[in-house]
Design a protein around this motif. Structure first.
Motif, PDB file in Angstrom:
ATOM      1  N   ILE A  61       1.932   6.689   2.900  1.00  0.00           N
ATOM      2  CA  ILE A  61       2.258   5.447   2.198  1.00  0.00           C
ATOM      3  C   ILE A  61       3.771   5.216   2.244  1.00  0.00           C
ATOM      4  O   ILE A  61       4.238   4.103   2.532  1.00  0.00           O
ATOM      5  CB  ILE A  61       1.727   5.481   0.748  1.00  0.00           C
ATOM      6  CG1 ILE A  61       0.193   5.530   0.767  1.00  0.00           C
ATOM      7  CG2 ILE A  61       2.234   4.291  -0.052  1.00  0.00           C
ATOM      8  CD1 ILE A  61      -0.455   5.827  -0.563  1.00  0.00           C
ATOM      9  N   LEU A  62       4.546   6.256   2.002  1.00  0.00           N
ATOM     10  CA  LEU A  62       6.008   6.137   2.088  1.00  0.00           C
ATOM     11  C   LEU A  62       6.451   5.789   3.502  1.00  0.00           C
ATOM     12  O   LEU A  62       7.337   4.947   3.692  1.00  0.00           O
ATOM     13  CB  LEU A  62       6.665   7.431   1.626  1.00  0.00           C
ATOM     14  CG  LEU A  62       6.628   7.683   0.117  1.00  0.00           C
ATOM     15  CD1 LEU A  62       7.017   9.109  -0.208  1.00  0.00           C
ATOM     16  CD2 LEU A  62       7.528   6.695  -0.604  1.00  0.00           C
ATOM     17  N   ARG A  63       5.841   6.420   4.493  1.00  0.00           N
ATOM     18  CA  ARG A  63       6.175   6.111   5.893  1.00  0.00           C
ATOM     19  C   ARG A  63       5.867   4.642   6.202  1.00  0.00           C
ATOM     20  O   ARG A  63       6.666   3.949   6.827  1.00  0.00           O
ATOM     21  CB  ARG A  63       5.371   7.028   6.830  1.00  0.00           C
ATOM     22  CG  ARG A  63       6.220   7.893   7.698  1.00  0.00           C
ATOM     23  CD  ARG A  63       5.485   8.709   8.733  1.00  0.00           C
ATOM     24  NE  ARG A  63       4.137   9.122   8.443  1.00  0.00           N
ATOM     25  CZ  ARG A  63       3.794  10.227   7.765  1.00  0.00           C
ATOM     26  NH1 ARG A  63       4.713  11.024   7.308  1.00  0.00           N
ATOM     27  NH2 ARG A  63       2.540  10.521   7.553  1.00  0.00           N
ATOM     28  N   ASP A  72       6.402  -8.838   4.258  1.00  0.00           N
ATOM     29  CA  ASP A  72       5.730  -9.141   3.005  1.00  0.00           C
ATOM     30  C   ASP A  72       4.520  -8.213   2.887  1.00  0.00           C
ATOM     31  O   ASP A  72       3.476  -8.463   3.490  1.00  0.00           O
ATOM     32  CB  ASP A  72       5.305 -10.611   2.986  1.00  0.00           C
ATOM     33  CG  ASP A  72       4.749 -11.029   1.646  1.00  0.00           C
ATOM     34  OD1 ASP A  72       5.048 -10.346   0.642  1.00  0.00           O
ATOM     35  OD2 ASP A  72       4.015 -12.029   1.588  1.00  0.00           O
ATOM     36  N   VAL A  73       4.678  -7.118   2.151  1.00  0.00           N
ATOM     37  CA  VAL A  73       3.605  -6.135   1.990  1.00  0.00           C
ATOM     38  C   VAL A  73       3.028  -6.298   0.593  1.00  0.00           C
ATOM     39  O   VAL A  73       3.731  -6.095  -0.397  1.00  0.00           O
ATOM     40  CB  VAL A  73       4.136  -4.694   2.170  1.00  0.00           C
ATOM     41  CG1 VAL A  73       3.035  -3.684   1.967  1.00  0.00           C
ATOM     42  CG2 VAL A  73       4.774  -4.527   3.536  1.00  0.00           C
ATOM     43  N   SER A  74       1.761  -6.660   0.527  1.00  0.00           N
ATOM     44  CA  SER A  74       1.142  -6.845  -0.776  1.00  0.00           C
ATOM     45  C   SER A  74       0.492  -5.550  -1.257  1.00  0.00           C
ATOM     46  O   SER A  74       0.134  -4.674  -0.460  1.00  0.00           O
ATOM     47  CB  SER A  74       0.082  -7.951  -0.711  1.00  0.00           C
ATOM     48  OG  SER A  74      -1.063  -7.485  -0.020  1.00  0.00           O
ATOM     49  N   LEU A  78      -1.780  -2.715   0.838  1.00  0.00           N
ATOM     50  CA  LEU A  78      -1.542  -1.276   0.790  1.00  0.00           C
ATOM     51  C   LEU A  78      -2.783  -0.521   0.321  1.00  0.00           C
ATOM     52  O   LEU A  78      -3.155   0.496   0.909  1.00  0.00           O
ATOM     53  CB  LEU A  78      -0.384  -0.950  -0.166  1.00  0.00           C
ATOM     54  CG  LEU A  78       1.019  -1.068   0.354  1.00  0.00           C
ATOM     55  CD1 LEU A  78       2.016  -0.822  -0.770  1.00  0.00           C
ATOM     56  CD2 LEU A  78       1.272  -0.106   1.485  1.00  0.00           C
ATOM     57  N   ALA A  79      -3.383  -1.017  -0.736  1.00  0.00           N
ATOM     58  CA  ALA A  79      -4.576  -0.362  -1.278  1.00  0.00           C
ATOM     59  C   ALA A  79      -5.701  -0.344  -0.245  1.00  0.00           C
ATOM     60  O   ALA A  79      -6.371   0.682  -0.057  1.00  0.00           O
ATOM     61  CB  ALA A  79      -5.028  -1.072  -2.553  1.00  0.00           C
ATOM     62  N   ASP A  80      -5.906  -1.450   0.449  1.00  0.00           N
ATOM     63  CA  ASP A  80      -6.948  -1.522   1.480  1.00  0.00           C
ATOM     64  C   ASP A  80      -6.626  -0.612   2.659  1.00  0.00           C
ATOM     65  O   ASP A  80      -7.502   0.069   3.191  1.00  0.00           O
ATOM     66  CB  ASP A  80      -7.120  -2.963   1.985  1.00  0.00           C
ATOM     67  CG  ASP A  80      -7.730  -3.880   0.937  1.00  0.00           C
ATOM     68  OD1 ASP A  80      -8.293  -3.372  -0.058  1.00  0.00           O
ATOM     69  OD2 ASP A  80      -7.630  -5.111   1.112  1.00  0.00           O
ATOM     70  N   THR A  81      -5.373  -0.591   3.072  1.00  0.00           N
ATOM     71  CA  THR A  81      -4.966   0.211   4.223  1.00  0.00           C
ATOM     72  C   THR A  81      -5.146   1.701   3.969  1.00  0.00           C
ATOM     73  O   THR A  81      -5.559   2.442   4.864  1.00  0.00           O
ATOM     74  CB  THR A  81      -3.489  -0.074   4.580  1.00  0.00           C
ATOM     75  OG1 THR A  81      -3.355  -1.473   4.861  1.00  0.00           O
ATOM     76  CG2 THR A  81      -3.034   0.727   5.779  1.00  0.00           C
ATOM     77  N   PHE A  82      -4.865   2.137   2.736  1.00  0.00           N
ATOM     78  CA  PHE A  82      -4.909   3.569   2.435  1.00  0.00           C
ATOM     79  C   PHE A  82      -6.119   3.975   1.598  1.00  0.00           C
ATOM     80  O   PHE A  82      -6.183   5.103   1.098  1.00  0.00           O
ATOM     81  CB  PHE A  82      -3.593   4.002   1.775  1.00  0.00           C
ATOM     82  CG  PHE A  82      -2.439   3.901   2.728  1.00  0.00           C
ATOM     83  CD1 PHE A  82      -2.233   4.877   3.694  1.00  0.00           C
ATOM     84  CD2 PHE A  82      -1.596   2.806   2.713  1.00  0.00           C
ATOM     85  CE1 PHE A  82      -1.194   4.771   4.599  1.00  0.00           C
ATOM     86  CE2 PHE A  82      -0.550   2.694   3.618  1.00  0.00           C
ATOM     87  CZ  PHE A  82      -0.361   3.681   4.564  1.00  0.00           C
ATOM     88  N   LEU A  89      -2.916   3.585  -6.902  1.00  0.00           N
ATOM     89  CA  LEU A  89      -1.729   3.555  -6.031  1.00  0.00           C
ATOM     90  C   LEU A  89      -0.464   3.371  -6.852  1.00  0.00           C
ATOM     91  O   LEU A  89       0.512   4.101  -6.681  1.00  0.00           O
ATOM     92  CB  LEU A  89      -1.869   2.438  -4.993  1.00  0.00           C
ATOM     93  CG  LEU A  89      -0.683   2.204  -4.070  1.00  0.00           C
ATOM     94  CD1 LEU A  89      -0.353   3.451  -3.265  1.00  0.00           C
ATOM     95  CD2 LEU A  89      -0.972   1.041  -3.132  1.00  0.00           C
ATOM     96  N   LEU A  90      -0.469   2.401  -7.752  1.00  0.00           N
ATOM     97  CA  LEU A  90       0.705   2.155  -8.593  1.00  0.00           C
ATOM     98  C   LEU A  90       1.053   3.383  -9.431  1.00  0.00           C
ATOM     99  O   LEU A  90       2.205   3.808  -9.492  1.00  0.00           O
ATOM    100  CB  LEU A  90       0.458   0.961  -9.524  1.00  0.00           C
ATOM    101  CG  LEU A  90       0.434  -0.406  -8.866  1.00  0.00           C
ATOM    102  CD1 LEU A  90      -0.051  -1.463  -9.851  1.00  0.00           C
ATOM    103  CD2 LEU A  90       1.791  -0.767  -8.328  1.00  0.00           C
ATOM    104  N   ARG A  91       0.045   3.943 -10.068  1.00  0.00           N
ATOM    105  CA  ARG A  91       0.248   5.087 -10.950  1.00  0.00           C
ATOM    106  C   ARG A  91       0.744   6.317 -10.174  1.00  0.00           C
ATOM    107  O   ARG A  91       1.715   6.965 -10.551  1.00  0.00           O
ATOM    108  CB  ARG A  91      -1.061   5.391 -11.684  1.00  0.00           C
ATOM    109  CG  ARG A  91      -0.968   6.479 -12.730  1.00  0.00           C
ATOM    110  CD  ARG A  91      -2.293   6.728 -13.447  1.00  0.00           C
ATOM    111  NE  ARG A  91      -3.335   7.147 -12.524  1.00  0.00           N
ATOM    112  CZ  ARG A  91      -4.370   6.397 -12.129  1.00  0.00           C
ATOM    113  NH1 ARG A  91      -4.504   5.165 -12.580  1.00  0.00           N
ATOM    114  NH2 ARG A  91      -5.272   6.864 -11.300  1.00  0.00           N
TER     115      ARG A  91
END
Length: 159
Positions: A61-63, A72-74, A78-82, A89-91
């Motif tokens: 995720i950091l990479r 523009d990364v929503s 991110l949640a769908d990708t990973f 993810l936020l937590r």
């Protein structure tokens, strides 16, 4: 000992920020990045929540954020990708790094903006190149992060 190391690194960044040569500014960016890493490591080692998050889960995720910070990364993307819920993810990101995803992306964008300004790019173009929706958003974020406007920074750091 960890607090002493952080304080020393902070002092180095503050005293180096008074230097005006472009190479000093680049070195100070390196010092700042190291300070952020040391702070994150210190927070991580003191947080039981961070210790429970597998490093292998956050590293991709950091990479990804490092590679796509100017886009523009929503959060949904991110949640769908990973394959992780937005809330997890936020937590987990905050527990692992000590900052929010938004703060992380904003810091990456401002660092890139500083680099471009030192290379002589026009301030009004830099905001757009660094993923900001308009100059006002860029100006506000840049000023909050650096203490000066993009134009002032450009004049002060451009060779």
């Amino acid at each position: 000992a960890a607090l002493e190391t952080l304080m020393q690194a902070t002092d180095e960044v503050i005293s180096a920020s008074e230097q005006t040569a472009p190479e000093d500014a680049l070195m100070n960016q390196y010092r700042m990045a190291m300070l952020l890493l040391q702070t994150t490591a210190s927070l991580k080692s003191g947080s039981t929540a961070a210790q429970q998050i597998p490093q292998s889960r956050m590293n991709p995720i950091l990479r990804y954020l490092n590679d796509h910070a100017l886009e523009d990364v929503s959060l949904d993307h991110l949640a769908d990708t990973f394959f992780i819920s937005k809330y997890a993810l936020l937590r987990e990101f905050k527990a692992y790094t000590g900052i929010t995803i938004h703060q992380y992306v904003l810091a990456k964008r401002i660092l890139k903006a500083q680099e471009l300004l030192m290379q002589g790019e026009k301030p009004y173009q830099v905001g757009e190149l660094c993923g900001f929706s308009d100059y006002t958003c860029f100006y506000r974020a840049f000023r909050n992060r650096t203490g000066m406007s993009p134009v002032q920074y450009s004049h002060q750091h451009h060779a």
